[in-house]
Design an enzyme around this catalytic site. Structure first.
Site, PDB file in Angstrom:
ATOM      1  N   ARG A 129      30.186  71.751  62.981  1.00  0.00           N
ATOM      2  CA  ARG A 129      30.674  70.686  63.688  1.00  0.00           C
ATOM      3  C   ARG A 129      29.831  70.272  64.604  1.00  0.00           C
ATOM      4  NH1 ARG A 129      36.271  72.406  66.434  1.00  0.00           N
ATOM      5  NH2 ARG A 129      34.979  73.641  67.734  1.00  0.00           N
ATOM      6  N   ASP A 164      34.049  82.007  68.601  1.00  0.00           N
ATOM      7  CA  ASP A 164      33.328  81.324  67.377  1.00  0.00           C
ATOM      8  C   ASP A 164      33.317  82.153  66.261  1.00  0.00           C
ATOM      9  OD1 ASP A 164      31.018  80.405  65.785  1.00  0.00           O
ATOM     10  OD2 ASP A 164      30.438  78.770  67.162  1.00  0.00           O
TER      11      ASP A 164
HETATM   12  C1  PRP Z   1      33.620  76.511  62.511  1.00  0.00           C
HETATM   13  C2  PRP Z   1      34.649  77.206  61.649  1.00  0.00           C
HETATM   14  C3  PRP Z   1      35.149  76.181  60.780  1.00  0.00           C
HETATM   15  C4  PRP Z   1      35.336  74.775  61.784  1.00  0.00           C
HETATM   16  C5  PRP Z   1      36.717  74.720  62.207  1.00  0.00           C
HETATM   17  O1  PRP Z   1      32.627  76.249  62.107  1.00  0.00           O
HETATM   18  O2  PRP Z   1      34.083  78.353  60.778  1.00  0.00           O
HETATM   19  O3  PRP Z   1      34.037  75.656  59.771  1.00  0.00           O
HETATM   20  O4  PRP Z   1      34.288  75.307  62.943  1.00  0.00           O
HETATM   21  O5  PRP Z   1      36.648  73.539  63.008  1.00  0.00           O
HETATM   22  P1  PRP Z   1      37.371  72.135  62.578  1.00  0.00           P
HETATM   23  O6  PRP Z   1      38.412  72.420  62.274  1.00  0.00           O
HETATM   24  O7  PRP Z   1      37.562  71.546  64.109  1.00  0.00           O
HETATM   25  O8  PRP Z   1      36.512  71.619  61.698  1.00  0.00           O
HETATM   26  P2  PRP Z   1      31.291  75.852  62.698  1.00  0.00           P
HETATM   27  O9  PRP Z   1      31.154  74.444  62.727  1.00  0.00           O
HETATM   28  O10 PRP Z   1      31.347  76.588  64.161  1.00  0.00           O
HETATM   29  O11 PRP Z   1      29.948  76.252  61.793  1.00  0.00           O
HETATM   30  P3  PRP Z   1      29.408  77.782  61.595  1.00  0.00           P
HETATM   31  O12 PRP Z   1      30.523  78.199  60.572  1.00  0.00           O
HETATM   32  O13 PRP Z   1      28.284  77.515  60.922  1.00  0.00           O
HETATM   33  O14 PRP Z   1      29.334  78.652  62.773  1.00  0.00           O
HETATM   34  N1  URA Z   2      35.660  77.069  65.032  1.00  0.00           N
HETATM   35  C1  URA Z   2      35.287  78.523  65.521  1.00  0.00           C
HETATM   36  O1  URA Z   2      34.844  79.333  64.977  1.00  0.00           O
HETATM   37  N2  URA Z   2      36.490  78.912  66.461  1.00  0.00           N
HETATM   38  C2  URA Z   2      37.310  77.885  67.009  1.00  0.00           C
HETATM   39  O2  URA Z   2      38.185  78.318  67.981  1.00  0.00           O
HETATM   40  C3  URA Z   2      37.412  76.850  66.666  1.00  0.00           C
HETATM   41  C4  URA Z   2      36.152  76.503  65.717  1.00  0.00           C
END
Ligand code: PRP
Ligand code: URA
Length: 212
Positions: free
Chosen positions: A107, A203
């Site tokens: 994201r 996160d």
């Molecule tokens: C997090 C999570 C999802 C996303 C959810 O990933 O693992 O993929 O956010 O959010 P959304 O429903 O608003 O799209 P992140 O972007 O933090 O990446 P990461 O897994 O690499 O930490």
């Molecule tokens: N991604 C995460 O890892 N945690 C949240 O709460 C939302 C998006």
């Protein structure tokens, strides 16, 4: 969530208990990782409840018998990188012959829009039963974009599994992909101003991999 027939919230005491442990600040990355794998494994029981079976003739030590076996042999598990990786071991424990595809998606910190940076699927993904996994369904952007990618590759049989879902994400996902079966461990209250799930668990990627 009754208005979305394809969405199932687990509401199971053992799953809820483990998710509550995930939420605690003091749960470190080792325990967090173990819990994510266990929850994914428990959830897969429910997420595969409607799999088609076929009758097979076998011989038991007592007699010949017609027994039920799972009809589909081609399963593909698709973790959304990074955090989805935490669910893979638990899912593979239940579906040991599954192949693994990967979708890299993050994201954008400003816009909260999903950015795809990687995609590698098994050759026969279009003909397979595909289970996409990511612990968090927040705005739904990452899940929707991942399912879009898979549909463009011709995949028809899709399920999406997450551990914590926000109502906003469930609505967006169910409306964008009403044909995809969605399984969530728990439904939380809302998103905050940074689009994090409340109460949530923070996160997920950072907590699984110990990067913060
Ligand atoms: C997090 C999570 C999802 C996303 C959810 O990933 O693992 O993929 O956010 O959010 P959304 O429903 O608003 O799209 P992140 O972007 O933090 O990446 P990461 O897994 O690499 O930490
Ligand atoms: N991604 C995460 O890892 N945690 C949240 O709460 C939302 C998006």
């Amino acid at each position: 969530m009754e208005q979305y027939p394809n969405v199932q919230i687990m509401n199971h005491p053992l799953i809820s208990h483990k998710i509550s442990m995930l939420r605690k600040c003091e749960t470190g990355h080792k325990e967090f990782r173990e819990l994510v794998g266990e929850i994914a494994m428990f959830m897969l029981y429910e997420a595969t409840r409607d799999l088609a079976t076929k009758k097979v003739q076998i011989e038991t030590p007592i007699c010949e018998a017609q027994v039920d076996m799972v009809a589909e042999e081609r399963f593909v598990i698709v973790p959304i990188l990074r955090a989805g990786l935490g669910m893979v071991d638990g899912l593979v424990a239940m579906l040991p012959t599954a192949r693994i595809g990967h979708i890299g998606m993050y994201r954008d910190h400003e816009t909260h829009e999903p950015i795809t940076y990687y995609c590698k699927m098994p050759e026969d993904v279009a003909e397979s039963e595909v289970i996409v996994c990511d612990p968090m369904l927040a705005t739904g952007g990452s899940a929707i974009a991942s399912l879009d990618v898979l549909k463009r590759k011709g995949v028809k049989n899709l399920r999406f599994m997450c551990i914590v879902a926000a109502p906003e994400g469930v609505k967006a996902l169910a409306e964008a992909h009403p044909d995809v079966k969605v399984y969530a461990g728990v439904l939380d209250d809302c998103l905050n101003e940074n689009k994090y799930i409340v109460p949530g668990l923070g996160d997920a990627g950072d907590r699984i991999f110990g990067t913060k």
